[in-house]
Design a protein around this motif. Structure first.
Motif, PDB file in Angstrom:
ATOM      1  N   TYR A 129     -28.015 -11.353  -4.459  1.00  0.00           N
ATOM      2  CA  TYR A 129     -26.788 -11.073  -3.726  1.00  0.00           C
ATOM      3  C   TYR A 129     -26.202  -9.743  -4.199  1.00  0.00           C
ATOM      4  O   TYR A 129     -25.209  -9.691  -4.915  1.00  0.00           O
ATOM      5  CB  TYR A 129     -25.796 -12.233  -3.880  1.00  0.00           C
ATOM      6  CG  TYR A 129     -26.279 -13.484  -3.194  1.00  0.00           C
ATOM      7  CD1 TYR A 129     -26.015 -13.710  -1.851  1.00  0.00           C
ATOM      8  CD2 TYR A 129     -27.035 -14.434  -3.884  1.00  0.00           C
ATOM      9  CE1 TYR A 129     -26.480 -14.847  -1.208  1.00  0.00           C
ATOM     10  CE2 TYR A 129     -27.501 -15.575  -3.251  1.00  0.00           C
ATOM     11  CZ  TYR A 129     -27.218 -15.772  -1.917  1.00  0.00           C
ATOM     12  OH  TYR A 129     -27.687 -16.901  -1.282  1.00  0.00           O
ATOM     13  N   THR A 130     -26.846  -8.666  -3.765  1.00  0.00           N
ATOM     14  CA  THR A 130     -26.403  -7.318  -4.106  1.00  0.00           C
ATOM     15  C   THR A 130     -25.130  -6.991  -3.326  1.00  0.00           C
ATOM     16  O   THR A 130     -24.750  -7.734  -2.400  1.00  0.00           O
ATOM     17  CB  THR A 130     -27.491  -6.295  -3.732  1.00  0.00           C
ATOM     18  OG1 THR A 130     -27.672  -6.350  -2.306  1.00  0.00           O
ATOM     19  CG2 THR A 130     -28.811  -6.570  -4.444  1.00  0.00           C
ATOM     20  N   ASP A 131     -24.500  -5.890  -3.669  1.00  0.00           N
ATOM     21  CA  ASP A 131     -23.306  -5.479  -2.932  1.00  0.00           C
ATOM     22  C   ASP A 131     -23.621  -5.265  -1.455  1.00  0.00           C
ATOM     23  O   ASP A 131     -22.825  -5.638  -0.584  1.00  0.00           O
ATOM     24  CB  ASP A 131     -22.712  -4.202  -3.537  1.00  0.00           C
ATOM     25  CG  ASP A 131     -22.057  -4.462  -4.891  1.00  0.00           C
ATOM     26  OD1 ASP A 131     -21.765  -5.635  -5.215  1.00  0.00           O
ATOM     27  OD2 ASP A 131     -21.838  -3.484  -5.633  1.00  0.00           O
ATOM     28  N   ALA A 132     -24.784  -4.685  -1.161  1.00  0.00           N
ATOM     29  CA  ALA A 132     -25.175  -4.448   0.238  1.00  0.00           C
ATOM     30  C   ALA A 132     -25.343  -5.770   0.984  1.00  0.00           C
ATOM     31  O   ALA A 132     -24.913  -5.904   2.139  1.00  0.00           O
ATOM     32  CB  ALA A 132     -26.463  -3.632   0.300  1.00  0.00           C
ATOM     33  N   ILE A 133     -25.950  -6.746   0.337  1.00  0.00           N
ATOM     34  CA  ILE A 133     -26.136  -8.076   0.955  1.00  0.00           C
ATOM     35  C   ILE A 133     -24.775  -8.734   1.172  1.00  0.00           C
ATOM     36  O   ILE A 133     -24.501  -9.273   2.254  1.00  0.00           O
ATOM     37  CB  ILE A 133     -27.031  -8.977   0.073  1.00  0.00           C
ATOM     38  CG1 ILE A 133     -28.385  -8.347  -0.135  1.00  0.00           C
ATOM     39  CG2 ILE A 133     -27.078 -10.397   0.593  1.00  0.00           C
ATOM     40  CD1 ILE A 133     -29.505  -8.753   0.742  1.00  0.00           C
ATOM     41  N   LYS A 134     -23.931  -8.698   0.148  1.00  0.00           N
ATOM     42  CA  LYS A 134     -22.600  -9.311   0.270  1.00  0.00           C
ATOM     43  C   LYS A 134     -21.806  -8.652   1.395  1.00  0.00           C
ATOM     44  O   LYS A 134     -21.129  -9.344   2.161  1.00  0.00           O
ATOM     45  CB  LYS A 134     -21.828  -9.193  -1.046  1.00  0.00           C
ATOM     46  CG  LYS A 134     -22.342 -10.084  -2.143  1.00  0.00           C
ATOM     47  CD  LYS A 134     -21.501  -9.855  -3.385  1.00  0.00           C
ATOM     48  CE  LYS A 134     -22.117 -10.464  -4.611  1.00  0.00           C
ATOM     49  NZ  LYS A 134     -21.321 -10.184  -5.822  1.00  0.00           N
ATOM     50  N   ASP A 135     -21.884  -7.339   1.500  1.00  0.00           N
ATOM     51  CA  ASP A 135     -21.184  -6.628   2.573  1.00  0.00           C
ATOM     52  C   ASP A 135     -21.697  -7.080   3.941  1.00  0.00           C
ATOM     53  O   ASP A 135     -20.912  -7.337   4.853  1.00  0.00           O
ATOM     54  CB  ASP A 135     -21.358  -5.111   2.440  1.00  0.00           C
ATOM     55  CG  ASP A 135     -20.550  -4.522   1.295  1.00  0.00           C
ATOM     56  OD1 ASP A 135     -19.656  -5.219   0.755  1.00  0.00           O
ATOM     57  OD2 ASP A 135     -20.834  -3.365   0.920  1.00  0.00           O
ATOM     58  N   TYR A 136     -23.022  -7.167   4.072  1.00  0.00           N
ATOM     59  CA  TYR A 136     -23.603  -7.613   5.336  1.00  0.00           C
ATOM     60  C   TYR A 136     -23.121  -9.025   5.665  1.00  0.00           C
ATOM     61  O   TYR A 136     -22.705  -9.307   6.794  1.00  0.00           O
ATOM     62  CB  TYR A 136     -25.143  -7.584   5.279  1.00  0.00           C
ATOM     63  CG  TYR A 136     -25.759  -8.042   6.577  1.00  0.00           C
ATOM     64  CD1 TYR A 136     -25.979  -7.140   7.617  1.00  0.00           C
ATOM     65  CD2 TYR A 136     -26.086  -9.383   6.786  1.00  0.00           C
ATOM     66  CE1 TYR A 136     -26.516  -7.563   8.831  1.00  0.00           C
ATOM     67  CE2 TYR A 136     -26.612  -9.816   7.995  1.00  0.00           C
ATOM     68  CZ  TYR A 136     -26.828  -8.900   9.008  1.00  0.00           C
ATOM     69  OH  TYR A 136     -27.338  -9.319  10.207  1.00  0.00           O
ATOM     70  N   LEU A 137     -23.184  -9.919   4.680  1.00  0.00           N
ATOM     71  CA  LEU A 137     -22.819 -11.317   4.922  1.00  0.00           C
ATOM     72  C   LEU A 137     -21.372 -11.453   5.367  1.00  0.00           C
ATOM     73  O   LEU A 137     -21.069 -12.200   6.296  1.00  0.00           O
ATOM     74  CB  LEU A 137     -23.084 -12.164   3.672  1.00  0.00           C
ATOM     75  CG  LEU A 137     -24.550 -12.355   3.301  1.00  0.00           C
ATOM     76  CD1 LEU A 137     -24.687 -13.110   1.988  1.00  0.00           C
ATOM     77  CD2 LEU A 137     -25.317 -13.056   4.403  1.00  0.00           C
ATOM     78  N   VAL A 138     -20.478 -10.733   4.722  1.00  0.00           N
ATOM     79  CA  VAL A 138     -19.068 -10.859   5.089  1.00  0.00           C
ATOM     80  C   VAL A 138     -18.775 -10.163   6.421  1.00  0.00           C
ATOM     81  O   VAL A 138     -18.050 -10.703   7.265  1.00  0.00           O
ATOM     82  CB  VAL A 138     -18.119 -10.390   3.958  1.00  0.00           C
ATOM     83  CG1 VAL A 138     -18.029  -8.879   3.857  1.00  0.00           C
ATOM     84  CG2 VAL A 138     -16.748 -11.004   4.117  1.00  0.00           C
ATOM     85  N   GLN A 139     -19.353  -8.988   6.645  1.00  0.00           N
ATOM     86  CA  GLN A 139     -19.044  -8.231   7.852  1.00  0.00           C
ATOM     87  C   GLN A 139     -19.730  -8.788   9.105  1.00  0.00           C
ATOM     88  O   GLN A 139     -19.131  -8.824  10.172  1.00  0.00           O
ATOM     89  CB  GLN A 139     -19.421  -6.767   7.666  1.00  0.00           C
ATOM     90  CG  GLN A 139     -18.518  -6.061   6.681  1.00  0.00           C
ATOM     91  CD  GLN A 139     -18.959  -4.636   6.383  1.00  0.00           C
ATOM     92  OE1 GLN A 139     -19.778  -4.066   7.094  1.00  0.00           O
ATOM     93  NE2 GLN A 139     -18.414  -4.066   5.324  1.00  0.00           N
ATOM     94  N   LYS A 140     -20.981  -9.209   8.977  1.00  0.00           N
ATOM     95  CA  LYS A 140     -21.746  -9.648  10.149  1.00  0.00           C
ATOM     96  C   LYS A 140     -21.722 -11.156  10.370  1.00  0.00           C
ATOM     97  O   LYS A 140     -21.976 -11.633  11.477  1.00  0.00           O
ATOM     98  CB  LYS A 140     -23.211  -9.198  10.035  1.00  0.00           C
ATOM     99  CG  LYS A 140     -23.389  -7.701   9.891  1.00  0.00           C
ATOM    100  CD  LYS A 140     -22.983  -6.968  11.141  1.00  0.00           C
ATOM    101  CE  LYS A 140     -23.288  -5.479  10.999  1.00  0.00           C
ATOM    102  NZ  LYS A 140     -22.831  -4.714  12.128  1.00  0.00           N
ATOM    103  N   MET A 141     -21.451 -11.916   9.281  1.00  0.00           N
ATOM    104  CA  MET A 141     -21.540 -13.371   9.416  1.00  0.00           C
ATOM    105  C   MET A 141     -20.290 -14.109   8.937  1.00  0.00           C
ATOM    106  O   MET A 141     -20.223 -15.329   9.039  1.00  0.00           O
ATOM    107  CB  MET A 141     -22.782 -13.869   8.661  1.00  0.00           C
ATOM    108  CG  MET A 141     -24.068 -13.240   9.199  1.00  0.00           C
ATOM    109  SD  MET A 141     -25.510 -13.564   8.182  1.00  0.00           S
ATOM    110  CE  MET A 141     -25.831 -15.251   8.582  1.00  0.00           C
TER     111      MET A 141
END
Length: 153
Positions: free
Chosen positions: A125-137
């Protein structure tokens, strides 16, 4: 107090087996007040059972605790089931970001919960993954300490 649906990465159970106090407190709060999200395909349950067996074999001090926690969640009917399948666009995007396939069912399940709370400190759960998860999902990835605090409310 609002009942929440928590998606709990197996990482948290391993931490509890190692007697990390915040993990133990979080799992206790969830057992008393909330629901735990599982996938219909049983990927999460298999991971939990493997964790319990592994920690018992390794004689981890908290292994009995996580075994009892899981049994209590089952006995109290505190499990909620959702599909562990992600839409292809999300699966593809997460893979492109280097996300581990083993964690996809956790994200898929979390996406379908009312709370959209996923607890993990796994390095996937990298920062990029966390950003994607919160923004897209709309999924918030919480640390164990953050989850402990939020689960107590």
């Amino acid at each position: 107090m609002e009942e929440k649906e928590w998606t709990i990465d197996t990482y948290v159970l391993y931490k509890a087996a190692d007697v990390e106090w915040s993990a133990i407190m979080f799992l206790g709060n969830v057992r008393k007040r909330h629901k735990v999200a599982f996938d219909l395909e049983a990927h999460i349950e298999i991971e939990y059972r493997t964790c319990i067996e592994t920690t018992q074999t390794q004689n981890k001090p908290g292994s009995e605790l996580i075994k009892r926690w899981f049994a209590d969640v089952v006995a109290k009917k505190a499990r909620i089931f959702h599909s562990g399948k992600l839409p292809v666009k999300h699966e593809k995007a997460l893979r492109e970001l280097g996300f581990d396939d083993d964690d996809l069912p956790f994200v898929a399940v979390c996406r379908r919960t009312t709370s959209r709370l996923l607890v993990s400190e796994d390095s996937d759960y990298t920062d990029a993954i966390k950003d994607y998860l919160v923004q897209k999902m709309g999924i918030r990835v919480l640390t164990i300490a953050e989850a402990e605090e939020e689960s107590a409310q």
